[in-house]
Design a protein around this motif. Structure first.
Motif, PDB file in Angstrom:
ATOM      1  N   SER A  86       4.851  26.491  50.915  1.00 43.42           N
ATOM      2  CA  SER A  86       5.846  26.968  51.869  1.00 43.42           C
ATOM      3  C   SER A  86       6.695  25.803  52.330  1.00 43.42           C
ATOM      4  CB  SER A  86       5.167  27.626  53.076  1.00 43.42           C
ATOM      5  OG  SER A  86       4.483  26.657  53.852  1.00 43.42           O
ATOM      6  N   GLU A  87       7.788  26.110  53.019  1.00 40.57           N
ATOM      7  CA  GLU A  87       8.694  25.068  53.484  1.00 40.57           C
ATOM      8  C   GLU A  87       8.038  24.164  54.520  1.00 40.57           C
ATOM      9  OE1 GLU A  87      11.432  24.414  52.042  1.00 40.57           O
ATOM     10  OE2 GLU A  87      11.345  26.179  50.755  1.00 40.57           O
ATOM     11  N   THR A  88       7.009  24.657  55.200  1.00 40.44           N
ATOM     12  CA  THR A  88       6.342  23.836  56.209  1.00 40.44           C
ATOM     13  C   THR A  88       5.423  22.792  55.590  1.00 40.44           C
ATOM     14  OG1 THR A  88       4.532  25.445  56.379  1.00 40.44           O
ATOM     15  CG2 THR A  88       6.398  25.706  57.890  1.00 40.44           C
ATOM     16  N   ASP A  89       5.158  22.892  54.270  1.00 41.57           N
ATOM     17  CA  ASP A  89       4.265  21.948  53.609  1.00 41.57           C
ATOM     18  C   ASP A  89       4.964  20.670  53.181  1.00 41.57           C
ATOM     19  OD1 ASP A  89       2.202  23.773  53.826  1.00 41.57           O
ATOM     20  OD2 ASP A  89       2.608  24.672  51.867  1.00 41.57           O
ATOM     21  N   VAL A  90       6.294  20.604  53.299  1.00 36.38           N
ATOM     22  CA  VAL A  90       7.026  19.503  52.677  1.00 36.38           C
ATOM     23  C   VAL A  90       7.275  18.340  53.628  1.00 36.38           C
ATOM     24  CG1 VAL A  90       8.170  21.122  51.161  1.00 36.38           C
ATOM     25  CG2 VAL A  90       9.326  20.385  53.242  1.00 36.38           C
ATOM     26  N   GLU A  91       6.651  18.369  54.791  1.00 29.82           N
ATOM     27  CA  GLU A  91       6.915  17.305  55.749  1.00 29.82           C
ATOM     28  C   GLU A  91       6.415  15.952  55.274  1.00 29.82           C
ATOM     29  OE1 GLU A  91       8.757  17.502  58.461  1.00 29.82           O
ATOM     30  OE2 GLU A  91       9.170  19.559  57.850  1.00 29.82           O
ATOM     31  N   ASP A  92       5.456  15.941  54.364  1.00 31.09           N
ATOM     32  CA  ASP A  92       4.834  14.675  53.987  1.00 31.09           C
ATOM     33  C   ASP A  92       4.616  14.601  52.486  1.00 31.09           C
ATOM     34  OD1 ASP A  92       3.864  12.179  54.650  1.00 31.09           O
ATOM     35  OD2 ASP A  92       1.802  12.863  54.765  1.00 31.09           O
ATOM     36  N   GLY A  93       5.670  14.789  51.705  1.00 27.76           N
ATOM     37  CA  GLY A  93       5.540  14.727  50.264  1.00 27.76           C
ATOM     38  C   GLY A  93       5.328  13.304  49.776  1.00 27.76           C
ATOM     39  N   PHE A  94       4.347  13.118  48.931  1.00 27.48           N
ATOM     40  CA  PHE A  94       4.054  11.796  48.387  1.00 27.48           C
ATOM     41  C   PHE A  94       3.312  11.985  47.071  1.00 27.48           C
ATOM     42  CE2 PHE A  94       1.887   7.722  48.008  1.00 27.48           C
ATOM     43  CZ  PHE A  94       2.904   6.852  48.347  1.00 27.48           C
ATOM     44  N   PRO A  95       3.610  11.232  46.022  1.00 27.28           N
ATOM     45  CA  PRO A  95       4.484  10.058  45.956  1.00 27.28           C
ATOM     46  C   PRO A  95       5.955  10.355  45.724  1.00 27.28           C
ATOM     47  CG  PRO A  95       3.423  10.353  43.851  1.00 27.28           C
ATOM     48  CD  PRO A  95       2.884  11.434  44.757  1.00 27.28           C
ATOM     49  N   TRP A  96       6.326  11.632  45.519  1.00 25.28           N
ATOM     50  CA  TRP A  96       7.730  11.933  45.232  1.00 25.28           C
ATOM     51  C   TRP A  96       8.276  12.853  46.306  1.00 25.28           C
ATOM     52  CZ3 TRP A  96       4.480  13.065  40.700  1.00 25.28           C
ATOM     53  CH2 TRP A  96       4.339  11.949  39.873  1.00 25.28           C
ATOM     54  N   GLY A  97       9.494  12.578  46.723  1.00 24.62           N
ATOM     55  CA  GLY A  97      10.148  13.418  47.706  1.00 24.62           C
ATOM     56  C   GLY A  97      11.644  13.390  47.501  1.00 24.62           C
ATOM     57  N   GLU A  98      12.391  13.638  48.578  1.00 26.72           N
ATOM     58  CA  GLU A  98      13.841  13.673  48.455  1.00 26.72           C
ATOM     59  C   GLU A  98      14.470  12.296  48.622  1.00 26.72           C
ATOM     60  OE1 GLU A  98      13.392  13.518  52.817  1.00 26.72           O
ATOM     61  OE2 GLU A  98      12.244  14.274  51.127  1.00 26.72           O
ATOM     62  N   SER A  99      13.698  11.313  49.090  1.00 25.33           N
ATOM     63  CA  SER A  99      14.284  10.002  49.344  1.00 25.33           C
ATOM     64  C   SER A  99      13.622   8.874  48.575  1.00 25.33           C
ATOM     65  CB  SER A  99      14.234   9.681  50.848  1.00 25.33           C
ATOM     66  OG  SER A  99      12.891   9.682  51.310  1.00 25.33           O
ATOM     67  N   VAL A 100      12.354   9.036  48.177  1.00 25.70           N
ATOM     68  CA  VAL A 100      11.627   7.958  47.513  1.00 25.70           C
ATOM     69  C   VAL A 100      10.932   8.479  46.261  1.00 25.70           C
ATOM     70  CG1 VAL A 100       9.835   6.198  47.737  1.00 25.70           C
ATOM     71  CG2 VAL A 100      11.206   6.827  49.727  1.00 25.70           C
ATOM     72  N   PHE A 101      11.091   7.715  45.178  1.00 27.68           N
ATOM     73  CA  PHE A 101      10.351   7.972  43.940  1.00 27.68           C
ATOM     74  C   PHE A 101       9.380   6.810  43.783  1.00 27.68           C
ATOM     75  CE2 PHE A 101       9.384   7.898  39.475  1.00 27.68           C
ATOM     76  CZ  PHE A 101       9.482   9.195  39.027  1.00 27.68           C
ATOM     77  N   SER A 102       8.114   7.037  44.105  1.00 27.11           N
ATOM     78  CA  SER A 102       7.126   5.961  44.106  1.00 27.11           C
ATOM     79  C   SER A 102       6.630   5.675  42.696  1.00 27.11           C
ATOM     80  CB  SER A 102       5.945   6.333  45.002  1.00 27.11           C
ATOM     81  OG  SER A 102       4.945   5.342  44.942  1.00 27.11           O
TER      82      SER A 102
END
Length: 359
Positions: A86-102
């Motif tokens: 759900s949209e509420t699960d995306v608050e802490d995406g890691f290692p990949w998200g909208e700003s950082v590709f780890s």
């Protein structure tokens, strides 16, 4: 299932950010750094490079992000995207998200994977052993139906099930503990690509090297596979220093070099804020949090759960072959849009002073 066909010409890079009222002014300034990478606004850069790398490996061109899909990584991508139901699960995406590709990866990550495999295998062994246990109990109940017989059976099997229990719970909860430790360690390692800032960071020992994304050249490197073939990988080499970053965060040891071409397309599109995030599963949960991508998706009516509705089984059955065919048919060889802005490549070298001492 509203999944686009690889033949429908769905190319996110063709739709560029033209300026939206929702993104004008403060929204853009608050989210994106002034030095972000834009393929439509590349500044002039000084000469530089690594002739030894150019002689040994293929330097990949920048631009024309036409196929950011790497089919052989799709099952891993779908599994990652599936964590965000759900949209509420995306608050802490890691290692990949909208700003950082780890890109950081260490011993704990590998050991965590080992414990997960141990946990799953032990669970399978336990389920299979139950069949044999049922037959043993029935045999005792039919042939020697006494308390002593059941006690003897318990002593015969207790160590086996004790070991199974230790491996099962050790693998299950040890994995969760290591997931926590790995997460903390990886977050402490800033190595990766930063879309919001347009930067690449590389941790080396106790120091961190940082440089703009456009200062890196991409190379298709190869190593022997040990079976007469080659493994291919993507390396980002800083043009003006010896620092380099092996892009093993998602694609590792590819047998088909076109997978590396597509991976490079995906990386460029991830960093390029003149267009949306690549339309691939690992970034789907975070598309609404990136202003350029959110404006694009609102404009095109993209389904926010387009990829998350696709199971791995459905991918294999209905989509994989089509995308594999598209990968093979894509021509990744084209002029580099960056070379035209680098002195000594597309721009003339600066004129050196030519003073002469006259008698």
């Amino acid at each position: 299932m509203n999944l686009h066909s690889p033949r429908d010409g769905d190319n996110a890079s063709e739709t560029r950010f033209k300026g939206s009222g929702k993104l004008a002014g403060s929204a853009w300034q608050n989210y994106y750094h002034s030095d972000v990478y834009r393929s439509d606004a590349i500044p002039s850069m000084p000469p530089g490079g690594h002739p030894d790398m150019d002689n040994a490996f293929q330097r990949l061109p920048w631009g024309r992000n036409q196929n950011p899909m790497v089919p052989n990584t799709m099952e891993a991508q779908l599994a990652y995207a599936g964590l965000f139901e759900s949209e509420t699960d995306v608050e802490d995406g890691f290692p990949w998200g909208e700003s950082v590709f780890s890109v950081s990866k260490g011993f704990l990550s590998g050991f965590q994977s080992f414990l997960y495999v141990l946990y799953m295998c032990t669970a399978l062994v336990f389920c299979i052993s139950l069949i044999g246990l049922i037959f043993l109990i029935l045999s005792v109940a039919i042939n020697k139906p006494s308390a002593e017989s059941f006690i003897s059976l318990f002593h015969d099997i207790k160590y086996f099930y004790l070991i199974v229990a230790v491996l099962y719970f050790g693998g299950k909860y040890g994995r969760l503990l290591l997931a926590y430790l790995t997460d903390k360690r990886q977050r402490a390692n800033p190595t990766g690509l930063y879309r919001r800032e347009g930067l690449v960071r590389i941790k080396e020992g106790k120091t961190v090297f940082e440089a703009p994304f456009i200062e890196f050249d991409a190379y298709l490197v190869h190593t022997p596979s040990g079976r007469g073939g080659r493994y291919f990988n993507l390396v980002l080499q800083h043009r003006y220093s010896k620092h380099q970053l092996w892009m093993k965060g998602l694609l590792t040891d590819a047998m088909n070099q076109k997978e590396v071409y597509a991976y490079w397309d995906m990386i460029q599109q991830f960093m390029d804020v003149s267009g949306p995030l690549p339309d691939v599963p690992i970034f789907e949960p975070f598309r609404a949090r990136d202003p350029v991508t959110a404006a694009h998706d609102e404009r095109t009516g993209r389904d926010p759960f387009k990829w998350r509705k696709v199971t791995r089984e459905a991918w294999r059955k209905d989509h994989e072959q089509g995308w594999q065919n598209r990968l093979q048919e894509t021509n990744f060889h084209h002029p580099c849009i960056l070379d035209a802005h680098i002195q000594g490549r597309g721009l003339p070298l600066p004129v050196e002073p030519r003073g002469v001492m006259l008698a």
